[in-house]
Design an enzyme around this catalytic site. Structure first.
Site, mmCIF file in Angstrom:
data_model
loop_
_atom_site.group_PDB
_atom_site.id
_atom_site.type_symbol
_atom_site.label_atom_id
_atom_site.label_comp_id
_atom_site.label_asym_id
_atom_site.label_seq_id
_atom_site.Cartn_x
_atom_site.Cartn_y
_atom_site.Cartn_z
ATOM 1 N N GLU A 189 -4.499 -6.381 3.042
ATOM 2 C CA GLU A 189 -3.395 -7.133 3.527
ATOM 3 C C GLU A 189 -3.704 -8.585 3.332
ATOM 4 O O GLU A 189 -2.678 -9.357 2.839
ATOM 5 C CB GLU A 189 -3.104 -6.927 4.813
ATOM 6 N N HIS B 32 -0.235 0.325 16.462
ATOM 7 C CA HIS B 32 0.939 0.795 15.594
ATOM 8 C C HIS B 32 2.394 0.657 15.949
ATOM 9 O O HIS B 32 3.312 1.161 15.297
ATOM 10 C CB HIS B 32 0.876 2.237 14.935
ATOM 11 N N GLU C 32 0.842 -1.205 0.164
ATOM 12 C CA GLU C 32 0.050 0.020 -0.134
ATOM 13 C C GLU C 32 0.904 1.271 -0.011
ATOM 14 O O GLU C 32 1.858 1.333 0.617
ATOM 15 C CB GLU C 32 -0.877 0.042 1.353
ATOM 16 N N ALA D 63 3.870 -3.490 11.739
ATOM 17 C CA ALA D 63 4.027 -4.833 12.106
ATOM 18 C C ALA D 63 2.581 -5.513 12.915
ATOM 19 O O ALA D 63 2.304 -6.623 12.758
ATOM 20 C CB ALA D 63 5.070 -5.126 13.129
ATOM 21 N N ASP D 64 1.728 -4.520 13.482
ATOM 22 C CA ASP D 64 0.606 -4.789 14.136
ATOM 23 C C ASP D 64 -0.274 -5.620 13.164
ATOM 24 O O ASP D 64 -1.088 -6.506 13.490
ATOM 25 C CB ASP D 64 0.081 -3.704 14.696
ATOM 26 N N PHE D 65 0.087 -5.205 11.810
ATOM 27 C CA PHE D 65 -1.106 -5.825 10.946
ATOM 28 C C PHE D 65 -0.705 -6.951 10.321
ATOM 29 O O PHE D 65 -1.218 -7.569 9.407
ATOM 30 C CB PHE D 65 -1.092 -4.783 9.583
#
Length: 647
Positions: free
Chosen positions: A387, A456, A357, A411-413
């Site tokens: 994602e 985040h 993205e 990295a949370d995602f």
């Protein structure tokens, strides 16, 4: 495919699954299975309409698709029996019957997650200018999965040559589709993504063949995806333990009247294509074929892979070059180092694409990709916010020879991409019995120190450490970031590459195009023997800032999986005072693994750890600093370590 072949395939599928039912009932088979008795027209119709080179990605209810596409029935039985003679050497079982020789990428046991893999196949076909299509096969239950919708949108935006082939057998396990789906027809949902669609009678094999042929022609001609819903019914239960309490016997009798095999036999006899005797002969020979295949597989059932042979199929051998740190150096930031690595990787390998993205004109969330889009306009590929969809697509593309690098903003995602990375990327080489590799990289920015708040700032590296089949990196300096990323691009397995966002602006030496740091090799900076400081990423950086003037040796792990165990043991044995610093809570962390390595080696040492507190990171700068292993805490632990050690 001739009418005789169509009927034969349907009988083979029916008899194969009836044989499985029988052998399970007699306890001759282990595990579970999901049958599709009654759906044979859907399977055979689809495969009969495809051309050589078209890839299929079936569901966990896959046997009929395997048989229809040409898989060996004996090898399928052997797979069910867990022997080395199975399609996947006995490592996949009923739900994972990969057959690359017949363009079958293998089925997914995670409902709906095979759809992005098929999207990746289509992406690879388009990139490689191959005039074929990929088929994403899923059921009515999977039509509610977010990954399916993400892939439909992405496929339409990118004009991928993919057929979304949905079998509506009216039940997602026990839940009827009319209770679980908000629309009257599922295929109409495709309109929202600008995708053509239609519904076919899934019990009429000729209707399925005709519909798929039209769809395939349209996909290749119009350069757009297509969606087909086939209306069918499974005459059996969801799995071998299903008691069918959720539907009536009257309903089953009505659908039994539409049995696709009986309907096709009536058609060919009525139209003089085949006689009743010919149909009976095909049926008898199909039964004998299945029976013989079972007997031959049964005779070899005890010939299974050894543990060592199975272990060799967990991860392909590394293709990373040897360590080199002799090139010319120049100064630059951690951010620049990563960008240089990406540029050199893409210059040297046309198979590499960067997917994510806002990585084009915007330059990436943290400015890492910068103006690479100008240099590689066709290979810097911006995605929708999806994602799960584009990470699964990257996995599927890697199976067909592409080498994608996925950027995940935070990295949370990584929780969103965990299915693609863990259930597919990490396991496919093993589940397929070595037929498919998944060489891709997921890059992501982790950690706090930047005021981004709890959602985040995660450091989720431990989430991936106990997953066999992947490698995990977390460099702390510009030099190691570039040298390690370049090595990761040579790996034949998935690599999760953590870049700490608070390090991006740090300056240091960056190597030239020759510098390389193989995964699994730690870096040592020897400045004294008072203590050994072990860490990685920002944890080590903060330790250097806190203790840089002390007579200590720093051990930068760099690779978290695999760890450089020999280096850890070597230096722990030399220096009996050890301080481990990391930016995550101690429990189940890298620090715990390091401690285990030292203790199990019999090394006597005083060990202290400085880890993050067991709580999310606060937005408040003062609180955030208190939660993380700040320099004061590191210094305090070091003084305690030195003062408390008995020479």
């Amino acid at each position: 495919m001739e009418h005789r072949d169509i009927l034969e395939k349907m009988y083979l599928s029916r008899f194969f699954e009836e044989k499985l039912q029988k052998e399970f009932s007699e306890a001759n088979l282990y595990g579970t299975t999901h049958l599709s008795i009654g759906q044979e027209a859907s399977h055979v119709g689809l495969c009969a309409a495809l051309e050589k080179g078209d890839w299929i990605v079936p569901t966990h209810r896959c046997h009929g698709f395997n048989i229809a596409s040409g898989s060996s029935i004996e090898a399928m039985f052997s797979e069910m029996l867990g022997s080395r003679h199975g399609l996947c050497k006995g490592l996949g079982g009923s739900m994972h019957m990969t057959d690359v020789s017949n363009y079958n990428l293998g089925s997914s046991a995670v409902v709906g997650s095979g759809v992005p893999l098929a999207g990746g196949c289509a992406f690879a076909l388009k990139r490689q200018n191959i005039p074929n299509i990929a088929v994403a096969i899923f059921g009515d239950g999977a039509s509610s999965r977010g990954s399916v919708h993400e892939m439909m949108n992405l496929a339409s935006v990118w004009n991928l040559p993919i057929l979304f082939f949905m079998e509506n057998n009216h039940y997602g396990m026990s839940a009827s589709s009319d209770r679980m789906i908000a629309t009257s027809t599922i295929h109409n949902r495709a309109e929202g993504y600008g995708i053509g669609h239609e519904k076919l009678d899934g019990n009429d094999v000729l209707a399925v063949i005709d519909g798929v042929k039209r769809a395939r022609e349209r996909i290749l001609k119009d350069n757009k995806p297509y969606f087909i819903e086939v209306d069918t019914y499974r005459l059996c239960g969801h799995s071998k333990s299903d008691k069918l309490l959720y539907r009536t016997r009257e309903e089953e009798k009505e659908w039994a009247k539409k049995d696709p095999i009986s309907l096709f036999v009536s058609f060919v006899v009525k139209n003089g294509i085949l006689s009743e005797n010919q149909c009976a002969d095909i049926k008898e020979k199909a039964f004998e074929c299945v029976d013989k295949a079972w007997e031959e597989a049964w005779a070899k059932r005890d010939d299974i892979l050894s543990l060592e042979e199975a272990r060799a199929l967990v991860m392909p051998e590394s293709q990373s070059p040897l360590f080199f740190d002799g090139g010319k150096k120049h100064k630059g930031t951690y951010r620049t180092a990563v960008r240089e690595a990406l540029s050199e990787i893409m210059e040297n390998d046309e198979r590499v694409t960067l997917i994510g993205e806002d990585i084009g004109v915007y330059g990436g969330c943290f400015g890492v990709t910068g103006d690479l889009y100008k240099k590689f306009p066709d290979r810097i590929l911006e995605t929708p916010v999806s994602e799960e969809g584009f990470s699964g697509m990257a996995v599927g593309a890697s199976m067909l020879g592409e080498r994608p690098i996925v950027e995940i903003m935070y990295a949370d995602f990584m929780t969103l991409v965990s299915d693609a990375v863990i259930n597919h990327g990490a396991k496919t080489y093993f589940m397929s019995g070595g037929q498919l590799k998944c060489p891709f990289i997921v890059r992501t920015a982790m950690g706090g120190g930047t005021g981004h708040g709890a959602q985040h700032t995660a450091c989720p590296e431990a989430m991936f450490l106990n997953v066999p089949g992947i490698k995990v990196c977390a460099p702390s300096t510009p030099w190691s970031a570039k040298a390690l990323l370049k090595a990761a691009a040579k790996e034949e397995c998935p690599v999760v590459f953590f870049e700490h966002k608070a390090l991006y602006s740090n300056e240091g030496d960056i190597g030239d195009e020759n510098d390389i740091l193989p995964l699994g090799k730690a870096l040592v900076e020897e400045k004294g023997m008072d203590a050994l400081i072990i860490g990685y990423s920002r944890g080590l950086y903060e330790a250097k800032k806190a203790l840089g003037e002390e007579r200590v040796t720093f051990l930068d792990l760099v690779s978290l999986k695999p760890l450089d165990e020999e280096c850890i043991k070597q230096w722990a044995g030399k220096i009996g005072r050890i301080l481990i610093v990391e930016n995550v809570p101690l429990q189940s962390s890298v620090a715990e693994s390091v401690i285990r390595i030292i203790r199990e080696s019999g090394i006597k040492a005083k060990i202290k750890t400085v880890s993050a507190l067991d709580m999310p990171l606060a937005f408040s700068k003062k609180l955030e600093n208190a939660i993380l292993p700040n320099r004061d805490r590191i210094r305090e632990a070091f003084v305690d370590l030195i003062g408390d050690y008995d020479d």
